[in-house]
Design an enzyme around this catalytic site. Structure first.
Site, PDB file in Angstrom:
ATOM      1  N   VAL A  94       0.832  -1.320   0.086  1.00 17.43           N
ATOM      2  CA  VAL A  94      -0.033   0.176  -0.188  1.00 17.43           C
ATOM      3  C   VAL A  94       0.873   1.326  -0.111  1.00 17.43           C
ATOM      4  O   VAL A  94       0.506   2.161  -0.590  1.00 17.43           O
ATOM      5  CB  VAL A  94      -0.901  -0.184   1.074  1.00 17.43           C
ATOM      6  CG1 VAL A  94      -0.244  -0.016   2.494  1.00 17.43           C
ATOM      7  CG2 VAL A  94      -2.054   1.016   1.180  1.00 17.43           C
ATOM      8  N   GLY A 109      -5.669   6.466   8.877  1.00 14.37           N
ATOM      9  CA  GLY A 109      -6.223   6.118   7.547  1.00 14.37           C
ATOM     10  C   GLY A 109      -6.919   4.792   7.712  1.00 14.37           C
ATOM     11  O   GLY A 109      -7.390   4.309   8.861  1.00 14.37           O
ATOM     12  N   ASP A 127       7.918  -1.832  13.763  1.00 16.61           N
ATOM     13  CA  ASP A 127       8.302  -2.778  12.894  1.00 16.61           C
ATOM     14  C   ASP A 127       8.930  -2.312  11.454  1.00 16.61           C
ATOM     15  O   ASP A 127       9.042  -3.161  10.331  1.00 16.61           O
ATOM     16  CB  ASP A 127       6.746  -3.258  12.283  1.00 16.61           C
ATOM     17  CG  ASP A 127       6.571  -4.336  11.381  1.00 16.61           C
ATOM     18  OD1 ASP A 127       7.153  -5.363  11.533  1.00 16.61           O
ATOM     19  OD2 ASP A 127       5.707  -4.210  10.272  1.00 16.61           O
ATOM     20  N   HIS A 153       9.663  -5.846   9.710  1.00 18.69           N
ATOM     21  CA  HIS A 153       8.731  -5.107   8.646  1.00 18.69           C
ATOM     22  C   HIS A 153       7.727  -6.466   8.285  1.00 18.69           C
ATOM     23  O   HIS A 153       7.684  -6.976   7.177  1.00 18.69           O
ATOM     24  CB  HIS A 153       9.441  -4.669   7.510  1.00 18.69           C
ATOM     25  CG  HIS A 153       8.421  -3.718   6.874  1.00 18.69           C
ATOM     26  ND1 HIS A 153       9.123  -2.645   5.985  1.00 18.69           N
ATOM     27  CD2 HIS A 153       7.277  -3.698   6.521  1.00 18.69           C
ATOM     28  CE1 HIS A 153       8.084  -1.964   5.580  1.00 18.69           C
ATOM     29  NE2 HIS A 153       6.857  -2.804   5.756  1.00 18.69           N
ATOM     30  N   ILE A 154       6.945  -6.832   9.342  1.00 12.17           N
ATOM     31  CA  ILE A 154       6.235  -8.278   9.076  1.00 12.17           C
ATOM     32  C   ILE A 154       4.500  -7.791   8.975  1.00 12.17           C
ATOM     33  O   ILE A 154       3.598  -8.470   9.489  1.00 12.17           O
ATOM     34  CB  ILE A 154       6.426  -9.462   9.875  1.00 12.17           C
ATOM     35  CG1 ILE A 154       6.209  -8.870  11.463  1.00 12.17           C
ATOM     36  CG2 ILE A 154       7.726  -9.890   9.624  1.00 12.17           C
ATOM     37  CD1 ILE A 154       6.377  -9.978  12.249  1.00 12.17           C
TER      38      ILE A 154
HETATM   39  P1  NDP Z   1      -3.807   5.485   4.316  1.00 13.51           P
HETATM   40  O1  NDP Z   1      -3.657   6.304   3.147  1.00 13.51           O
HETATM   41  O2  NDP Z   1      -5.305   5.311   4.461  1.00 13.51           O
HETATM   42  O3  NDP Z   1      -3.336   6.421   5.576  1.00 13.51           O
HETATM   43  C1  NDP Z   1      -2.426   7.197   5.534  1.00 13.51           C
HETATM   44  C2  NDP Z   1      -2.434   8.150   6.616  1.00 13.51           C
HETATM   45  O4  NDP Z   1      -1.340   9.014   6.633  1.00 13.51           O
HETATM   46  C3  NDP Z   1      -3.770   8.899   6.761  1.00 13.51           C
HETATM   47  O5  NDP Z   1      -4.475   8.850   7.886  1.00 13.51           O
HETATM   48  C4  NDP Z   1      -3.142  10.415   6.494  1.00 13.51           C
HETATM   49  O6  NDP Z   1      -4.009  11.514   7.307  1.00 13.51           O
HETATM   50  C5  NDP Z   1      -1.801  10.252   7.077  1.00 13.51           C
HETATM   51  N1  NDP Z   1      -0.937  11.295   6.776  1.00 13.51           N
HETATM   52  C6  NDP Z   1      -0.630  11.770   5.489  1.00 13.51           C
HETATM   53  N2  NDP Z   1       0.024  12.880   5.740  1.00 13.51           N
HETATM   54  C7  NDP Z   1       0.298  13.233   6.948  1.00 13.51           C
HETATM   55  C8  NDP Z   1       1.089  14.079   7.610  1.00 13.51           C
HETATM   56  N3  NDP Z   1       1.862  15.040   7.180  1.00 13.51           N
HETATM   57  N4  NDP Z   1       1.096  14.223   8.974  1.00 13.51           N
HETATM   58  C9  NDP Z   1       0.213  13.212   9.892  1.00 13.51           C
HETATM   59  N5  NDP Z   1      -0.652  12.077   8.974  1.00 13.51           N
HETATM   60  C10 NDP Z   1      -0.340  12.203   7.806  1.00 13.51           C
HETATM   61  O7  NDP Z   1      -2.791   4.270   4.226  1.00 13.51           O
HETATM   62  P2  NDP Z   1      -2.983   2.965   4.934  1.00 13.51           P
HETATM   63  O8  NDP Z   1      -3.625   3.047   6.425  1.00 13.51           O
HETATM   64  O9  NDP Z   1      -3.314   1.899   4.221  1.00 13.51           O
HETATM   65  O10 NDP Z   1      -1.395   2.713   5.271  1.00 13.51           O
HETATM   66  C11 NDP Z   1      -0.671   3.632   5.901  1.00 13.51           C
HETATM   67  C12 NDP Z   1       0.895   3.352   5.747  1.00 13.51           C
HETATM   68  O11 NDP Z   1       1.114   2.515   6.733  1.00 13.51           O
HETATM   69  C13 NDP Z   1       1.458   2.959   4.437  1.00 13.51           C
HETATM   70  O12 NDP Z   1       1.658   4.048   3.617  1.00 13.51           O
HETATM   71  C14 NDP Z   1       2.643   2.248   4.843  1.00 13.51           C
HETATM   72  O13 NDP Z   1       3.714   3.146   4.905  1.00 13.51           O
HETATM   73  C15 NDP Z   1       2.433   1.738   6.108  1.00 13.51           C
HETATM   74  N6  NDP Z   1       2.265   0.158   5.996  1.00 13.51           N
HETATM   75  C16 NDP Z   1       3.052  -0.572   6.716  1.00 13.51           C
HETATM   76  C17 NDP Z   1       3.081  -1.874   6.720  1.00 13.51           C
HETATM   77  C18 NDP Z   1       3.818  -2.837   7.676  1.00 13.51           C
HETATM   78  O14 NDP Z   1       3.972  -3.929   7.072  1.00 13.51           O
HETATM   79  N7  NDP Z   1       4.500  -2.451   8.845  1.00 13.51           N
HETATM   80  C19 NDP Z   1       1.924  -2.524   6.052  1.00 13.51           C
HETATM   81  C20 NDP Z   1       1.023  -1.607   5.328  1.00 13.51           C
HETATM   82  C21 NDP Z   1       1.177  -0.298   5.410  1.00 13.51           C
HETATM   83  P3  NDP Z   1      -5.520  11.740   6.714  1.00 13.51           P
HETATM   84  O15 NDP Z   1      -6.152  10.304   7.065  1.00 13.51           O
HETATM   85  O16 NDP Z   1      -5.991  12.860   7.826  1.00 13.51           O
HETATM   86  O17 NDP Z   1      -5.405  12.226   5.399  1.00 13.51           O
HETATM   87  C1  DGY Z   2       3.083  -1.744   2.564  1.00 11.82           C
HETATM   88  O1  DGY Z   2       2.265  -2.555   1.914  1.00 11.82           O
HETATM   89  O2  DGY Z   2       3.221  -0.742   2.348  1.00 11.82           O
HETATM   90  C2  DGY Z   2       3.915  -2.552   3.703  1.00 11.82           C
HETATM   91  O3  DGY Z   2       4.796  -1.924   4.331  1.00 11.82           O
HETATM   92  C3  DGY Z   2       4.116  -4.066   3.396  1.00 11.82           C
HETATM   93  O4  DGY Z   2       2.802  -4.912   3.204  1.00 11.82           O
END
Ligand code: NDP
Ligand code: DGY
Length: 337
Positions: A90, A169, A278, A302-303
């Site tokens: 994502v 998000g 993570d 990173h899982i």
């Molecule tokens: P979303 O797009 O739904 O959420 C992203 C969030 O980031 C939103 O709530 C947004 O705020 C917020 N955001 C953007 N800019 C800022 C800012 N300047 N200050 C504060 N908040 C901000 O994505 P997902 O929830 O699907 O995924 C989020 C992230 O998690 C991914 O981009 C990825 O990096 C990470 N991830 C990590 C994983 C792992 O394995 N550890 C797995 C999957 C994802 P708002 O809602 O107010 O617009």
């Molecule tokens: C993502 O999807 O961005 C995670 O970091 C790995 O699933």
């Protein structure tokens, strides 16, 4: 002969940067109009090999990539035929989306599919960090466990604690829903202000707060914002010190959102402060990283999305995205460009 040449020219090549499940690969290999170049070796495809694969034979039309592959302007320019980059993630901070847009290359990704798996892992990491599970398990294995003892391995209570979510998000909201089940009041902040639907869904248990207020009031701070120029280095020394001295920071977004050297310093200065990560900088984290010597840091590799079901679905969506883009011009799940 002319018909055969035209058919050969109509074949589009797709580069796949990791070994994917057979059923998913069959979506590509069963298509007579698609030729596949797949990286079959263990680990990430080296950048030079990816560049060569994209450039080969007149250029690839599609790339199925991972978050470990840097997709920059130079790579895009390696193939004049390139139409789509589809990432099995994502997060898309590894892709130069502006360069994609400028070249008419669409970008596919996998939002939503991994929300539950990642939210589960975040809650597991939060509990493990709060209740010192890795430390306690090590103590059992090392023989340090001598007798039941009042405050030995005493951790931090989660039930009823205030949780601040930076980036509510898809995943951040799913974490909020889970932690409401623990009776935690939720504070949240983000890029786009208040979210009345989230507040309604969480039955008034979620409140919007500006970042600094959230940091000051939260017992646990969970970072789930996307990585962008605005969030890179967001958790620097100044912001870490705004948190309660016994707060717990959980980062499952990207390592670069936290200034890791600052975090190490704060973890050293404040033994009651803890972090569960993570994601780190770099990945993999070198085994001589000071983070790994600190009892108040828990690090996972990173899982977040790593359940078999989730990764299978993510891989499948990444391939379906590339096929949809080649067939219709638009991935099923497209990054807005
Ligand atoms: P979303 O797009 O739904 O959420 C992203 C969030 O980031 C939103 O709530 C947004 O705020 C917020 N955001 C953007 N800019 C800022 C800012 N300047 N200050 C504060 N908040 C901000 O994505 P997902 O929830 O699907 O995924 C989020 C992230 O998690 C991914 O981009 C990825 O990096 C990470 N991830 C990590 C994983 C792992 O394995 N550890 C797995 C999957 C994802 P708002 O809602 O107010 O617009
Ligand atoms: C993502 O999807 O961005 C995670 O970091 C790995 O699933």
């Amino acid at each position: 002969m002319a018909a055969a040449a035209a058919a050969a020219a109509a074949v589009k090549r797709v580069v796949v940067t990791r070994a994917l499940p057979a059923a998913t690969m069959a979506r590509l290999t069963s298509r007579p109009d698609i030729a596949v170049t797949a990286w079959e070796a263990e680990g990430a495809m080296p950048a030079a090999a990816l560049g060569a694969a994209v450039a080969a034979g007149g250029g690839a039309a599609g790339v199925v990539c991972m978050l470990t592959d840097a997709i920059d302007a130079a790579l895009l320019d390696a193939s004049p035929a390139l139409r789509v980059v589809s990432t099995m993630s994502v997060g898309y901070n590894h892709i130069d989306v502006a360069a994609c847009k400028a070249r008419g290359v669409s970008v596919g990704y996998t939002p939503g599919i991994l929300t539950d798996a990642t939210a589960d892992l975040v809650v597991a990491l939060l509990l493990a960090t709060a209740r010192r599970l890795p430390e306690a398990w090590s103590a059992v294995k090392s023989g340090e466990w001598s007798s039941w003892s009042l405050f030995w391995m005493a951790g931090k209570a989660v039930a009823g604690a205030t949780v601040g979510i930076v980036g509510a998000g898809r995943i951040g909201s799913a974490v909020g829903r889970r932690l409401r089940g623990f009776g935690c009041p939720i504070l949240y902040t983000g890029a786009s202000g208040r979210k009345p639907e989230l507040e309604a869904e969480l039955g008034g248990g979620a409140t919007y707060a500006p970042l600094d207020d959230l940091l000051a009031a939260s017992d646990f701070v969970v970072v789930l914002c996307s990585l962008s120029p605005a969030t890179r280095g967001l958790f620097n020394r100044d912001r870490l010190l705004r948190m309660k001295p016994d707060a717990v920071l959980i980062n499952a977004s990207r390592g670069e959102v936290v200034v890791q050297d600052d975090l190490v310093a704060v973890l050293r200065e404040r033994p009651t402060f803890a972090a569960g990560l993570d994601v780190t900088t770099p990945e993999p984290l070198p085994t001589d990283s000071p983070l790994l010597t600190l009892p108040n840091a828990v690090v996972l590799p990173h899982i977040g999305s790593s359940t078999t079901a989730c990764r299978t679905e993510m891989a499948d969506m990444a391939v379906r995205n590339v096929l949809a883009a080649l067939d219709t011009g638009t991935p099923l799940l497209a990054v807005p460009l």
